[in-house]
Motif scaffolding. Structure first.
Motif, PDB file in Angstrom:
ATOM      1  N   ARG A 295      18.211  -7.456 -46.060  1.00  0.00           N
ATOM      2  CA  ARG A 295      17.549  -8.411 -46.065  1.00  0.00           C
ATOM      3  C   ARG A 295      16.192  -8.220 -47.127  1.00  0.00           C
ATOM      4  NH1 ARG A 295      18.335 -13.478 -42.219  1.00  0.00           N
ATOM      5  NH2 ARG A 295      20.201 -13.328 -43.155  1.00  0.00           N
ATOM      6  N   TRP A 296      15.277  -7.841 -46.025  1.00  0.00           N
ATOM      7  CA  TRP A 296      13.907  -7.693 -46.630  1.00  0.00           C
ATOM      8  C   TRP A 296      13.887  -6.410 -47.936  1.00  0.00           C
ATOM      9  CZ3 TRP A 296      10.407 -11.461 -44.704  1.00  0.00           C
ATOM     10  CH2 TRP A 296      11.239 -12.635 -43.780  1.00  0.00           C
ATOM     11  N   HIS A 297      14.389  -5.816 -47.597  1.00  0.00           N
ATOM     12  CA  HIS A 297      14.548  -4.365 -48.492  1.00  0.00           C
ATOM     13  C   HIS A 297      14.735  -5.035 -49.868  1.00  0.00           C
ATOM     14  CE1 HIS A 297      14.340  -1.510 -45.396  1.00  0.00           C
ATOM     15  NE2 HIS A 297      14.181  -0.549 -45.843  1.00  0.00           N
ATOM     16  N   LEU A 298      15.314  -6.045 -50.191  1.00  0.00           N
ATOM     17  CA  LEU A 298      15.573  -7.101 -51.226  1.00  0.00           C
ATOM     18  C   LEU A 298      14.475  -7.678 -51.423  1.00  0.00           C
ATOM     19  CD1 LEU A 298      17.942  -7.428 -53.416  1.00  0.00           C
ATOM     20  CD2 LEU A 298      19.133  -9.040 -51.489  1.00  0.00           C
ATOM     21  N   ALA A 299      14.158  -8.808 -50.517  1.00  0.00           N
ATOM     22  CA  ALA A 299      13.671 -10.119 -50.842  1.00  0.00           C
ATOM     23  C   ALA A 299      11.905  -9.646 -50.619  1.00  0.00           C
ATOM     24  CB  ALA A 299      13.079 -11.746 -49.615  1.00  0.00           C
ATOM     25  N   ILE A 300      11.200  -8.848 -50.081  1.00  0.00           N
ATOM     26  CA  ILE A 300       9.873  -8.505 -50.232  1.00  0.00           C
ATOM     27  C   ILE A 300       9.704  -8.125 -51.807  1.00  0.00           C
ATOM     28  CG2 ILE A 300       8.485  -7.082 -49.616  1.00  0.00           C
ATOM     29  CD1 ILE A 300       9.193  -6.660 -46.854  1.00  0.00           C
ATOM     30  N   PRO A 301      10.497  -6.707 -52.716  1.00  0.00           N
ATOM     31  CA  PRO A 301      10.813  -6.531 -54.004  1.00  0.00           C
ATOM     32  C   PRO A 301      10.332  -7.465 -54.797  1.00  0.00           C
ATOM     33  CG  PRO A 301      12.232  -5.018 -52.474  1.00  0.00           C
ATOM     34  CD  PRO A 301      11.965  -6.592 -52.185  1.00  0.00           C
TER      35      PRO A 301
ATOM     36  N   LEU B 145      17.300 -17.501 -52.043  1.00  0.00           N
ATOM     37  CA  LEU B 145      18.715 -17.448 -51.458  1.00  0.00           C
ATOM     38  C   LEU B 145      19.005 -15.983 -50.234  1.00  0.00           C
ATOM     39  CD1 LEU B 145      19.891 -18.725 -54.754  1.00  0.00           C
ATOM     40  CD2 LEU B 145      20.213 -19.716 -52.771  1.00  0.00           C
ATOM     41  N   VAL B 146      19.084 -15.179 -50.573  1.00  0.00           N
ATOM     42  CA  VAL B 146      18.598 -13.927 -49.900  1.00  0.00           C
ATOM     43  C   VAL B 146      19.227 -14.047 -48.384  1.00  0.00           C
ATOM     44  CG1 VAL B 146      18.030 -11.909 -48.810  1.00  0.00           C
ATOM     45  CG2 VAL B 146      18.184 -12.150 -51.780  1.00  0.00           C
ATOM     46  N   PHE B 147      17.818 -15.563 -47.838  1.00  0.00           N
ATOM     47  CA  PHE B 147      18.243 -15.431 -46.420  1.00  0.00           C
ATOM     48  C   PHE B 147      19.586 -16.630 -46.029  1.00  0.00           C
ATOM     49  CE2 PHE B 147      14.398 -14.537 -46.859  1.00  0.00           C
ATOM     50  CZ  PHE B 147      14.126 -13.245 -45.893  1.00  0.00           C
ATOM     51  N   PHE B 148      20.177 -17.005 -47.318  1.00  0.00           N
ATOM     52  CA  PHE B 148      21.196 -17.859 -46.584  1.00  0.00           C
ATOM     53  C   PHE B 148      22.476 -17.056 -46.658  1.00  0.00           C
ATOM     54  CE2 PHE B 148      18.941 -21.199 -48.320  1.00  0.00           C
ATOM     55  CZ  PHE B 148      19.094 -22.089 -47.880  1.00  0.00           C
ATOM     56  N   VAL B 149      22.319 -15.349 -46.681  1.00  0.00           N
ATOM     57  CA  VAL B 149      23.595 -14.702 -47.029  1.00  0.00           C
ATOM     58  C   VAL B 149      23.207 -14.017 -45.547  1.00  0.00           C
ATOM     59  CG1 VAL B 149      24.504 -11.714 -47.201  1.00  0.00           C
ATOM     60  CG2 VAL B 149      23.105 -13.627 -49.604  1.00  0.00           C
ATOM     61  N   PRO B 150      25.142 -14.407 -44.958  1.00  0.00           N
ATOM     62  CA  PRO B 150      24.932 -14.112 -43.517  1.00  0.00           C
ATOM     63  C   PRO B 150      24.616 -12.952 -43.061  1.00  0.00           C
ATOM     64  CG  PRO B 150      27.400 -14.953 -43.830  1.00  0.00           C
ATOM     65  CD  PRO B 150      26.353 -14.413 -45.391  1.00  0.00           C
TER      66      PRO B 150
END
Length: 438
Positions: free
Chosen positions: A319-325, A426-431
């Motif tokens: 999750r954070w490896h996707l959102a932070i970039p 939207l990433v944070f809506f993924v389980p």
């Protein structure tokens, strides 16, 4: 035949280390060649961004014409993506990847004959049709060799081909247009399409003889090694509830992932189709200098993608490896828009934006294989890529329209920042369970 596993056990005493050696051999066998294939793919897809610097002037085209033509690629790509991946699943990667590459290489080279906007639109559409299914076919192919738990590093290494195509293609494109303009009465942009289309045809032919369709056919591995690879994939697939072809089209989680990818690829194609123009806006006009400067953000992105991919696998977190970039990419775009005329500020900002955008793309593709297997993987990966590819039409067209209306690229860049932030949210809506590994 002595297997890798047999050789590793006396040295390490553990099967885990033996598996590492097996996967290293598979990686060295497959990933460099797939990397080369994708460099060819992306180079032929975005070389129009360099051709535009001369082509638009020679043919008296506006940014709106260019933006629409650049986007037409993705109309054809979108329409034929899922059927292409279904065919690949049935006939095998070796034949289908070879067919795709040879076809698009021929069409890309034929772009040299374009004279009118209509011809430009038609050829870009046909290029999209020819290339449809290539990227999801490669991802599906990788998932048939590597389990999801090893996916981030492998995917990052493969997808480093996107920025590497910029590192290679930007100086090469600049050199071709600078040095060959007028040779044999052809414009520099015509030579660009010819010289970057022919290698793709040759690589496609080689792919037919080099790639192995299934683990069981990999005679370059020992029998025990093949059994270990198959066991790991079968073990992982037992935890995935999406197997059937229609599962990959109907599950809500796949649609959520698809729209996340749509937002992130808006930023990707903003970089891919407009980076040379954004650097040119800072006052750089020489084609050779533009090529060299455009390579810098892509080179930075190669390093970032690989490092973040390794970190993601090591920490078993997505999750954070996707959102932070994604957030960092948005910040980079905003800074470049604010200091567009100052190359000393705008270029580092574009480096940050490119690093962030490219990393989100490689990290994203670790998610679909975590919940998909079999025929569902073929359709689900193709669906996500199809919806994401729609941004390839939306992004350049909106950017071109905004640029033509405002006579500046700043408003379009701010738009890209906004959609990237939307994708991060939207990433944070993924389980969460899909974004972590035990």
């Amino acid at each position: 035949m002595t297997t890798i596993a047999d050789r590793a056990r006396p040295l390490t005493g553990t099967l885990i280390n033996a598996e590492d050696l097996i996967y290293k051999k598979v990686m060295l066998r497959l990933i460099p060649f797939l990397f080369l294939c994708y460099v060819c793919s992306y180079l032929n897809r975005i070389n129009v961004s360099f051709a535009k610097l001369q082509m638009a002037q020679d043919l008296a085209w506006s940014d709106t014409v260019y933006g629409l033509g650049a986007g037409m690629f993705f109309i054809g790509y979108f329409a034929f993506e899922i059927p292409s991946n279904i065919i690949m699943y049935r006939v095998g990667a070796r034949r289908w990847i070879a067919r795709i590459m040879v076809t698009w290489g021929l069409i890309s080279a034929a772009m040299m004959f374009v004279n009118t906007p209509t011809q430009f639109y038609v050829m870009r559409f046909l290029l999209g049709v020819a290339e449809a299914g290539f990227f999801p076919a490669i991802l599906l192919y990788i998932s048939q060799w590597f389990p999801s738990s090893r996916g981030a590093k492998v995917t990052a290494l493969f997808m480093a081909a996107i920025p590497m195509s910029g590192v290679i293609g930007a100086p090469l494109s600049g050199w071709i247009m600078h040095s060959l303009s007028g040779v044999q009465n052809l414009a520099g942009w015509q030579w660009l399409f010819i010289l970057e289309g022919i290698p793709t045809i040759l690589v496609g032919i080689f792919a037919y003889f080099y790639l192995t369709d299934r683990i069981e056919d990999a005679h370059w591995l020992g029998e025990e090694d093949r059994k270990i690879l198959r066991h790991n994939l079968d073990k992982e697939s037992t935890g995935k509830h999406l197997h059937r072809m229609m599962d990959g089209l109907k599950d809500p989680k796949i649609w959520l992932l698809s729209f996340i990818y749509l937002f992130f690829t808006m930023g990707l194609y903003g970089v891919s189709f407009w980076l040379p123009t954004l650097i040119q806006a800072s006052g750089v006009t020489d084609s050779m200098h533009l090529g060299l400067l455009t390579a810098i953000p892509y080179a930075c992105a190669v390093v970032t993608m690989i490092l973040v991919g390794r970190s993601s696998d090591r920490l078993k977190e997505r999750r954070w490896h996707l959102a932070i970039p994604g957030v960092l990419a948005a910040v980079g775009f905003l800074i470049s828009a604010s200091f567009q005329s100052d190359i000393l500020i705008s270029l580092p900002a574009l480096c940050l934006a490119t690093m962030g955008v490219m990393t989100t793309i490689s990290q994203f593709w670790t998610l679909p294989p975590a919940i998909l297997t079999g025929a569902a993987a073929a359709t689900g990966i193709a669906l996500a890529n199809s919806i994401g590819s729609a941004s390839g039409f939306i992004s350049p067209f909106i950017m071109g329209t905004i640029n033509a209306a405002t006579h500046s690229t700043s408003a379009g860049i701010i738009m890209l920042s906004g959609v990237l932030v939307g994708g991060c949210l939207l990433v944070f809506f993924v389980p969460k369970k899909l974004l972590t590994y035990k």
